[in-house]
Design a protein around this motif. Sequence first.
Motif, PDB file in Angstrom:
ATOM      1  N   ASP A  12      78.198  79.485 -26.183  1.00 55.07           N
ATOM      2  CA  ASP A  12      78.652  78.795 -24.965  1.00 55.07           C
ATOM      3  C   ASP A  12      80.144  79.022 -24.725  1.00 55.07           C
ATOM      4  N   LEU A  13      80.928  78.955 -25.803  1.00 52.09           N
ATOM      5  CA  LEU A  13      82.357  79.188 -25.664  1.00 52.09           C
ATOM      6  C   LEU A  13      82.662  80.625 -25.246  1.00 52.09           C
ATOM      7  N   GLU A  14      81.928  81.573 -25.777  1.00 47.45           N
ATOM      8  CA  GLU A  14      82.124  82.978 -25.391  1.00 47.45           C
ATOM      9  C   GLU A  14      81.785  83.183 -23.916  1.00 47.45           C
ATOM     10  N   ILE A  15      80.725  82.524 -23.446  1.00 48.88           N
ATOM     11  CA  ILE A  15      80.347  82.623 -22.035  1.00 48.88           C
ATOM     12  C   ILE A  15      81.435  82.020 -21.153  1.00 48.88           C
ATOM     13  N   LYS A  16      81.926  80.845 -21.539  1.00 47.88           N
ATOM     14  CA  LYS A  16      82.992  80.200 -20.771  1.00 47.88           C
ATOM     15  C   LYS A  16      84.246  81.062 -20.760  1.00 47.88           C
ATOM     16  N   ALA A  17      84.588  81.655 -21.889  1.00 48.76           N
ATOM     17  CA  ALA A  17      85.777  82.516 -21.966  1.00 48.76           C
ATOM     18  C   ALA A  17      85.612  83.728 -21.058  1.00 48.76           C
ATOM     19  N   SER A  18      84.406  84.272 -21.010  1.00 45.63           N
ATOM     20  CA  SER A  18      84.146  85.429 -20.156  1.00 45.63           C
ATOM     21  C   SER A  18      84.310  85.063 -18.681  1.00 45.63           C
ATOM     22  N   PHE A  19      83.732  83.929 -18.275  1.00 45.61           N
ATOM     23  CA  PHE A  19      83.874  83.483 -16.887  1.00 45.61           C
ATOM     24  C   PHE A  19      85.339  83.179 -16.560  1.00 45.61           C
ATOM     25  N   THR A  20      86.050  82.597 -17.494  1.00 47.20           N
ATOM     26  CA  THR A  20      87.461  82.288 -17.285  1.00 47.20           C
ATOM     27  C   THR A  20      88.270  83.568 -17.116  1.00 47.20           C
ATOM     28  N   GLU A  21      87.981  84.567 -17.919  1.00 49.26           N
ATOM     29  CA  GLU A  21      88.678  85.849 -17.813  1.00 49.26           C
ATOM     30  C   GLU A  21      88.409  86.489 -16.456  1.00 49.26           C
ATOM     31  N   ASP A  22      87.164  86.443 -15.998  1.00 48.52           N
ATOM     32  CA  ASP A  22      86.833  86.985 -14.679  1.00 48.52           C
ATOM     33  C   ASP A  22      87.568  86.242 -13.574  1.00 48.52           C
ATOM     34  N   LEU A  23      87.641  84.923 -13.688  1.00 46.77           N
ATOM     35  CA  LEU A  23      88.337  84.117 -12.689  1.00 46.77           C
ATOM     36  C   LEU A  23      89.828  84.440 -12.663  1.00 46.77           C
ATOM     37  N   VAL A  24      90.440  84.571 -13.826  1.00 50.85           N
ATOM     38  CA  VAL A  24      91.864  84.895 -13.907  1.00 50.85           C
ATOM     39  C   VAL A  24      92.122  86.270 -13.288  1.00 50.85           C
ATOM     40  N   ASP A  25      91.266  87.244 -13.565  1.00 45.97           N
ATOM     41  CA  ASP A  25      91.415  88.574 -12.971  1.00 45.97           C
ATOM     42  C   ASP A  25      91.308  88.511 -11.447  1.00 45.97           C
ATOM     43  N   SER A  26      90.357  87.746 -10.958  1.00 43.69           N
ATOM     44  CA  SER A  26      90.164  87.592  -9.515  1.00 43.69           C
ATOM     45  C   SER A  26      91.376  86.927  -8.872  1.00 43.69           C
ATOM     46  N   LEU A  27      91.876  85.861  -9.492  1.00 35.51           N
ATOM     47  CA  LEU A  27      93.049  85.172  -8.961  1.00 35.51           C
ATOM     48  C   LEU A  27      94.277  86.070  -9.001  1.00 35.51           C
ATOM     49  N   ASN A  28      94.398  86.883 -10.035  1.00 31.43           N
ATOM     50  CA  ASN A  28      95.518  87.814 -10.133  1.00 31.43           C
ATOM     51  C   ASN A  28      95.477  88.825  -8.993  1.00 31.43           C
ATOM     52  N   GLN A  29      94.310  89.322  -8.669  1.00 29.88           N
ATOM     53  CA  GLN A  29      94.172  90.262  -7.547  1.00 29.88           C
ATOM     54  C   GLN A  29      94.569  89.597  -6.229  1.00 29.88           C
ATOM     55  N   ILE A  30      94.209  88.348  -6.068  1.00 30.86           N
ATOM     56  CA  ILE A  30      94.574  87.604  -4.857  1.00 30.86           C
ATOM     57  C   ILE A  30      96.091  87.445  -4.774  1.00 30.86           C
ATOM     58  N   VAL A  31      96.717  87.104  -5.889  1.00 28.62           N
ATOM     59  CA  VAL A  31      98.169  86.927  -5.907  1.00 28.62           C
ATOM     60  C   VAL A  31      98.871  88.245  -5.576  1.00 28.62           C
ATOM     61  N   VAL A  32      98.387  89.337  -6.124  1.00 26.84           N
ATOM     62  CA  VAL A  32      98.984  90.652  -5.839  1.00 26.84           C
ATOM     63  C   VAL A  32      98.850  90.972  -4.351  1.00 26.84           C
ATOM     64  N   ARG A  33      97.680  90.734  -3.789  1.00 30.13           N
ATOM     65  CA  ARG A  33      97.447  91.010  -2.369  1.00 30.13           C
ATOM     66  C   ARG A  33      98.340  90.126  -1.490  1.00 30.13           C
ATOM     67  N   GLN A  34      98.478  88.860  -1.848  1.00 29.07           N
ATOM     68  CA  GLN A  34      99.336  87.969  -1.073  1.00 29.07           C
ATOM     69  C   GLN A  34     100.803  88.389  -1.170  1.00 29.07           C
ATOM     70  N   GLN A  35     101.237  88.833  -2.334  1.00 28.10           N
ATOM     71  CA  GLN A  35     102.620  89.292  -2.470  1.00 28.10           C
ATOM     72  C   GLN A  35     102.855  90.521  -1.603  1.00 28.10           C
ATOM     73  N   GLN A  36     101.874  91.417  -1.525  1.00 27.79           N
ATOM     74  CA  GLN A  36     102.002  92.581  -0.657  1.00 27.79           C
ATOM     75  C   GLN A  36     102.112  92.149   0.805  1.00 27.79           C
ATOM     76  N   GLN A  37     101.328  91.150   1.197  1.00 25.34           N
ATOM     77  CA  GLN A  37     101.402  90.642   2.561  1.00 25.34           C
ATOM     78  C   GLN A  37     102.762  89.996   2.828  1.00 25.34           C
ATOM     79  N   ILE A  38     103.272  89.249   1.876  1.00 26.04           N
ATOM     80  CA  ILE A  38     104.588  88.610   2.023  1.00 26.04           C
ATOM     81  C   ILE A  38     105.665  89.680   2.177  1.00 26.04           C
ATOM     82  N   ASP A  39     105.606  90.715   1.341  1.00 21.56           N
ATOM     83  CA  ASP A  39     106.591  91.798   1.425  1.00 21.56           C
ATOM     84  C   ASP A  39     106.535  92.474   2.789  1.00 21.56           C
TER      85      ASP A  39
END
Length: 72
Positions: free
Chosen positions: A13-40
């Motif tokens: 269960d912990l490994e599954i949660k860690a995997s989902f958390t890693e996917d979420l962090v990657d997704s949020l990171n992509q959003i932040v990068v895209r927003q920074q490009q828009q801000i620039d």
Amino acid sequence: MEHPNNTEQRLTDLEIKASFTEDLVDSLNQIVVRQQQQIDLLMAEVSHLRRQEPDGGAGGFRSLREELPPHY
């Protein structure tokens, strides 16, 4: 002492949660990068627009009456 299956299930269960958390962090990171490009891009556009102003964008406030066509 815990049952071995219970420990394995908890670990799985912990490994599954860690995997989902890693996917979420990657997704949020992509959003932040895209927003920074828009801000620039927006900052560059604002800078460009300010350079187009006759006095560098420091012009005074113009009333709406100055904007009305002369027939009003």
